[in-house]
Design a protein around this motif. Sequence first.
Motif, mmCIF file in Angstrom:
data_model
loop_
_atom_site.group_PDB
_atom_site.id
_atom_site.type_symbol
_atom_site.label_atom_id
_atom_site.label_comp_id
_atom_site.label_asym_id
_atom_site.label_seq_id
_atom_site.Cartn_x
_atom_site.Cartn_y
_atom_site.Cartn_z
ATOM 1 N N VAL A 384 0.837 -1.199 0.000
ATOM 2 C CA VAL A 384 0.000 0.000 0.000
ATOM 3 C C VAL A 384 0.874 1.251 0.000
ATOM 4 N N ARG A 385 1.880 1.233 0.826
ATOM 5 C CA ARG A 385 2.795 2.382 0.886
ATOM 6 C C ARG A 385 3.383 2.661 -0.499
ATOM 7 N N ASP A 386 3.894 1.620 -1.153
ATOM 8 C CA ASP A 386 4.523 1.815 -2.464
ATOM 9 C C ASP A 386 3.514 2.357 -3.475
ATOM 10 N N ALA A 387 2.285 1.860 -3.409
ATOM 11 C CA ALA A 387 1.256 2.310 -4.364
ATOM 12 C C ALA A 387 0.934 3.792 -4.131
ATOM 13 N N ILE A 388 0.812 4.189 -2.882
ATOM 14 C CA ILE A 388 0.499 5.602 -2.594
ATOM 15 C C ILE A 388 1.666 6.499 -3.013
ATOM 16 N N VAL A 389 2.873 6.079 -2.677
ATOM 17 C CA VAL A 389 4.058 6.872 -3.043
ATOM 18 C C VAL A 389 4.098 7.058 -4.567
ATOM 19 N N ALA A 390 3.810 6.005 -5.308
ATOM 20 C CA ALA A 390 3.863 6.093 -6.777
ATOM 21 C C ALA A 390 2.816 7.089 -7.307
ATOM 22 N N GLU A 391 1.620 7.077 -6.729
ATOM 23 C CA GLU A 391 0.573 8.012 -7.177
ATOM 24 C C GLU A 391 0.965 9.463 -6.903
ATOM 25 N N VAL A 392 1.462 9.691 -5.701
ATOM 26 C CA VAL A 392 1.847 11.053 -5.318
ATOM 27 C C VAL A 392 2.992 11.532 -6.222
ATOM 28 N N HIS A 393 3.892 10.644 -6.527
ATOM 29 C CA HIS A 393 5.032 10.988 -7.371
ATOM 30 C C HIS A 393 4.573 11.356 -8.785
ATOM 31 N N ARG A 394 3.652 10.551 -9.311
ATOM 32 C CA ARG A 394 3.120 10.811 -10.658
ATOM 33 C C ARG A 394 2.457 12.199 -10.695
ATOM 34 N N TYR A 395 1.674 12.492 -9.657
ATOM 35 C CA TYR A 395 0.991 13.787 -9.570
ATOM 36 C C TYR A 395 2.018 14.923 -9.505
ATOM 37 N N PHE A 396 3.080 14.687 -8.758
ATOM 38 C CA PHE A 396 4.109 15.724 -8.584
ATOM 39 C C PHE A 396 4.828 16.012 -9.908
ATOM 40 N N LEU A 397 5.156 14.972 -10.642
ATOM 41 C CA LEU A 397 5.944 15.145 -11.866
ATOM 42 C C LEU A 397 5.116 15.684 -13.030
ATOM 43 N N ASP A 398 3.866 15.256 -13.108
ATOM 44 C CA ASP A 398 3.064 15.559 -14.293
ATOM 45 C C ASP A 398 1.954 16.554 -13.952
ATOM 46 N N ASP A 399 2.156 17.800 -14.375
ATOM 47 C CA ASP A 399 1.202 18.856 -14.026
ATOM 48 C C ASP A 399 -0.163 18.680 -14.692
ATOM 49 N N SER A 400 -0.252 17.740 -15.648
ATOM 50 C CA SER A 400 -1.559 17.554 -16.281
ATOM 51 C C SER A 400 -2.449 16.606 -15.455
ATOM 52 N N VAL A 401 -1.878 15.944 -14.475
ATOM 53 C CA VAL A 401 -2.686 15.069 -13.616
ATOM 54 C C VAL A 401 -3.377 15.953 -12.581
ATOM 55 N N THR A 402 -4.684 15.835 -12.470
ATOM 56 C CA THR A 402 -5.404 16.724 -11.539
ATOM 57 C C THR A 402 -5.425 16.147 -10.126
ATOM 58 N N ALA A 403 -5.682 17.054 -9.183
ATOM 59 C CA ALA A 403 -5.785 16.619 -7.786
ATOM 60 C C ALA A 403 -6.971 15.671 -7.632
ATOM 61 N N ALA A 404 -8.090 15.979 -8.313
ATOM 62 C CA ALA A 404 -9.290 15.143 -8.188
ATOM 63 C C ALA A 404 -9.008 13.725 -8.681
ATOM 64 N N ASP A 405 -8.270 13.652 -9.791
ATOM 65 C CA ASP A 405 -7.940 12.343 -10.340
ATOM 66 C C ASP A 405 -7.070 11.563 -9.346
#
Length: 421
Positions: A384-405
């Motif tokens: 679970v930790r790894d999955a959450i870290v990966a999502e947060v990282h993707r959001y951080f790197l890619d400005d086209s990913v929205t907070a809602a998504d």
Amino acid sequence: MKQFNHNTLRKALAAVCLAACATATAGTQSLQVLHWWKSASERKAVDLIAQRLGEQDVGWHDGVVPSGSGVGAGIVLRSRMLAKDAPEVAQLNGIVIRDWAQLNLLQELDAVAIAGNWNKLLLPAVASTIEYDGHVYAAPLGVHRINTLFYNRKLLQRLNLPVPATWPEFERVAARLQQAGIVPLAQSSEPWQVATLFETIVLAEGADLYRNLFRQRDAAAYADPRLARALGRLRAIKRWMGSPIRERKWDDSVRELVGNRAAMMVMGDWAKGELVTQGMAVERDFGCAAAPGTERYHLFNVDTLSMLGTHPELRAAQEKLAALVLTPSLQVDYNAIKGSIPVLRNAGHMKMDACARASWKLFNSGAEAQVLSLVHRMSTDETVRDAIVAEVHRYFLDDSVTAADTQRRLAAIARTSTKTR
Ligand code: GAL
């Protein structure tokens, strides 16, 4: 003839000595220790334990797998376990201890704990992280505070800036620093480092939200507007991190503060150990404060060593190491180097710098202040930790990913993962 006899004797003695030496070497037990401590201060802390263990005639065979926060070390450890080539000691930390104890992969340390009176000596919050099903499975080294803001005193003073206590205040201070050509926040884009910053931003929205998200994993909490605000904040402060934001080791970010190129850094207080080892003095050159908005909370993890049950003949040596870890002198000296605080209840009077004293006081103020770190393995299992870290990282790197998504994706992780505790 006489000469010949002497030579023969010398050779014979040398042979005896060789045999004796070999026996002595074989008799000196050595433990392979798998850990991830590689920065200058981490190395110093490890060397200290190894040296003290050596004084008790047990060797420390170092198995470092450099990987901030231990991601790589975990992978190596798992594959060595599968290959039946496990080291005798491993840095596991947090929930992993419980998960491995459940699988019968760890040695219980009950005898050492009873002989050493650990239930009286240890801080209760630490004791509960090393126990499973009534048994002790790890020797705790120190408690790190994750939600720490480090600041370069000289740079803030030069511009007459306050230490920001809230995120809006941080924004104002950061803008002034940037105008003056100083990088406001030293930050790497490495996944665990981004997630470490993010978990402190979430904490600023309230410990109740943090616990609901990362401990209870209540899927409804992921729709909370405070999570949207925290994600928005993470994206907004990217502009204060210098450009481009590099994927560098955490101790390289520390170097930015030491070199007066960056003014602040949000990181666990292992960064304090590193700042000191790299030549800065607590209070004189740098200060520690709570990460903005989190002064009431102590977001923490505990560094521990667990014993793996591979070689019964090394059991005594493993127990010596476990006992050594809890000795007051090791606790004081090790934690002073590492940046953490001792795990002992009576450590309050021990020599501590201002940062450690503040951490100690807050940690001991009770359960309300103590918050288990997600990123540093205290609140959920690894998957679970790894999955959450990966999502947060993707959001951080890619400005086209929205907070809602991102909120939706995080909620899906919470909904579909097994709740183990
Ligand atoms: C943490 C660990 C610290 C330090 C840090 C950076 O998870 O508790 O001791 O090593 O990672 O690697």
